[in-house]
Scaffold this motif. Sequence first.
Motif, PDB file in Angstrom:
ATOM      1  N   ASP A  15       1.632  19.015   2.037  1.00 20.27           N
ATOM      2  CA  ASP A  15       3.026  18.552   2.143  1.00 20.27           C
ATOM      3  C   ASP A  15       3.158  17.116   1.631  1.00 20.27           C
ATOM      4  OD1 ASP A  15       4.273  20.813   3.110  1.00 20.27           O
ATOM      5  OD2 ASP A  15       3.743  20.383   5.182  1.00 20.27           O
ATOM      6  N   SER A  16       2.164  16.308   1.974  1.00 18.70           N
ATOM      7  CA  SER A  16       2.190  14.913   1.525  1.00 18.70           C
ATOM      8  C   SER A  16       2.091  14.835  -0.001  1.00 18.70           C
ATOM      9  CB  SER A  16       1.035  14.157   2.187  1.00 18.70           C
ATOM     10  OG  SER A  16       1.019  12.840   1.761  1.00 18.70           O
ATOM     11  N   ARG A  58       0.696   5.667  -0.187  1.00 20.35           N
ATOM     12  CA  ARG A  58      -0.225   6.783  -0.013  1.00 20.35           C
ATOM     13  C   ARG A  58      -0.680   7.325  -1.352  1.00 20.35           C
ATOM     14  NH1 ARG A  58       1.585  10.978   4.627  1.00 20.35           N
ATOM     15  NH2 ARG A  58       2.689   9.507   5.931  1.00 20.35           N
ATOM     16  N   PHE A  72      -4.667  22.476   9.807  1.00 20.71           N
ATOM     17  CA  PHE A  72      -3.382  21.781   9.968  1.00 20.71           C
ATOM     18  C   PHE A  72      -3.360  20.512   9.114  1.00 20.71           C
ATOM     19  CE2 PHE A  72      -0.519  18.706  11.946  1.00 20.71           C
ATOM     20  CZ  PHE A  72       0.667  19.418  11.804  1.00 20.71           C
ATOM     21  N   GLU A  73      -4.507  19.814   9.056  1.00 20.72           N
ATOM     22  CA  GLU A  73      -4.557  18.613   8.203  1.00 20.72           C
ATOM     23  C   GLU A  73      -4.414  18.996   6.739  1.00 20.72           C
ATOM     24  OE1 GLU A  73      -4.180  15.577   9.217  1.00 20.72           O
ATOM     25  OE2 GLU A  73      -4.212  16.376  11.249  1.00 20.72           O
ATOM     26  N   TYR A  90       0.844  -1.195   0.000  1.00 19.56           N
ATOM     27  CA  TYR A  90       0.000   0.000   0.000  1.00 19.56           C
ATOM     28  C   TYR A  90       0.879   1.244   0.000  1.00 19.56           C
ATOM     29  CZ  TYR A  90      -2.606   3.815   2.119  1.00 19.56           C
ATOM     30  OH  TYR A  90      -3.151   5.033   2.386  1.00 19.56           O
ATOM     31  N   ASN A 146      -0.803  19.451   6.199  1.00 24.48           N
ATOM     32  CA  ASN A 146      -0.215  18.112   6.171  1.00 24.48           C
ATOM     33  C   ASN A 146      -0.406  17.422   4.821  1.00 24.48           C
ATOM     34  OD1 ASN A 146       1.192  16.597   7.976  1.00 24.48           O
ATOM     35  ND2 ASN A 146      -0.491  16.434   9.404  1.00 24.48           N
ATOM     36  N   SER A 161       5.305  15.750  -1.469  1.00 25.27           N
ATOM     37  CA  SER A 161       6.270  14.658  -1.287  1.00 25.27           C
ATOM     38  C   SER A 161       6.080  13.556  -2.318  1.00 25.27           C
ATOM     39  CB  SER A 161       6.102  14.030   0.097  1.00 25.27           C
ATOM     40  OG  SER A 161       6.274  15.003   1.074  1.00 25.27           O
ATOM     41  N   LEU A 162       4.822  13.360  -2.732  1.00 23.18           N
ATOM     42  CA  LEU A 162       4.531  12.302  -3.708  1.00 23.18           C
ATOM     43  C   LEU A 162       4.701  12.788  -5.148  1.00 23.18           C
ATOM     44  CD1 LEU A 162       1.310  10.941  -1.962  1.00 23.18           C
ATOM     45  CD2 LEU A 162       3.509   9.781  -2.068  1.00 23.18           C
TER      46      LEU A 162
END
Lengths: 247, 138
Positions: free
Chosen positions: B63-64, B38, B56-57, B36, B60, B67-68
């Motif tokens: 940023d995620s 993300r 904040f989520e 799996y 997050n 990153s991907l």
Amino acid sequence: MRCPSCGGDIRIQDKVCPYCGMPNQEFLKHQEAMQHYEKEFEKTKTDVYQETEKTKRFSGRVLVIAGLVVANVLALLLVFNSYNIVDMFRTSAINAKLSTYQSGMDKLLEDGDYVGVYEYYYANDLYSADGLRNYSSVMDVAGDYVAVLRGINKMIIAEADQKEKDEYDDPAEYVANNLESYFSVSSASYFVDEARMKEGHEEYVADMQEQIRQMTKTYCHITDEDWESFKFMSKAGIQKILEERAA
Amino acid sequence: MKKKSHIGLNIAITLLSISFAVLLLIGIAMFRSNSYSRSPAKEESMYYYVRSHDFFELVNHVDSNNSLGYQPTDNEKEYYALADCYENAFRYKMYLDNGEKDKAAACLQVVQDAEEQTGILSSEVDYIKELFGIQAAA
């Protein structure tokens, strides 16, 4: 062989005596014997064929069973090692791009984007790469930084929107929990282990620690004395002070 | 008689075949769950975070996504700008409160730059600014 009637010379395969025409008894016996032997031979032949066929079928099934046992064992090994196998492929994929990931992490750390670096580390499963082991200390602190930040943000929004306190999602409890964890990690001896801390990372760790202190002071209205006392407090003690200051 | 002699073997073959098929299916399922990875947050989930003021989520998830290596759509870029706005507004107040004026000013500049890119989410920027006392200070 002699004919019992005329005494003439006869052969066993002669049906009658060529001299007197008397039926050859030996021939009849011979014929009967031959027929018996032929029958016996056919029976034996059939038995041999049947036995061979039976053995072949048996061996075939035994072979299939052996194959299935091996296949089951392999499938079982696959099931029990699926995580390791996937991890092996994942790690080798990360190792192939290790320098890219490393420079990506370094850039985010230099920018002070600690939430970003934490997401980058976990979104790309970099924790499984041996080549990035020396980022683990800075990532431990980044984890606490993100957790405290998340809790404080929950507190800010809950207060601004006047959200009712949820029994299962109490922001003060969340912050207290993460602060307690933060103090226990940052004071642990393994934290300063050089193998887990890359050279130059002390600066980022110090910056994150300072920001955790500053954000807690600003948004939880705590004093410097409160902060110092947190280091020796349990989660419940920290939570009590946070709630008192928020009131 | 012949059938009788192989019945045990036939049962063994059937059972082993079934167990192999089951193990294979479990193995495939475990491989899929272990591998799996993300997936990026799309506009729908970002909208949910904004609606519930869970900024904040949002930060997050942005940023995620970065990153991907996810490329946001034009609409999603507005959520990215809002996340930038929130993160820096939070830091602005923190730095200001702790006497780090230069850092606070730099954060305020990011808030102002990001605000222009928030599009239809600009009303949320007002909420964020009020939350961190930016209007009064700016």
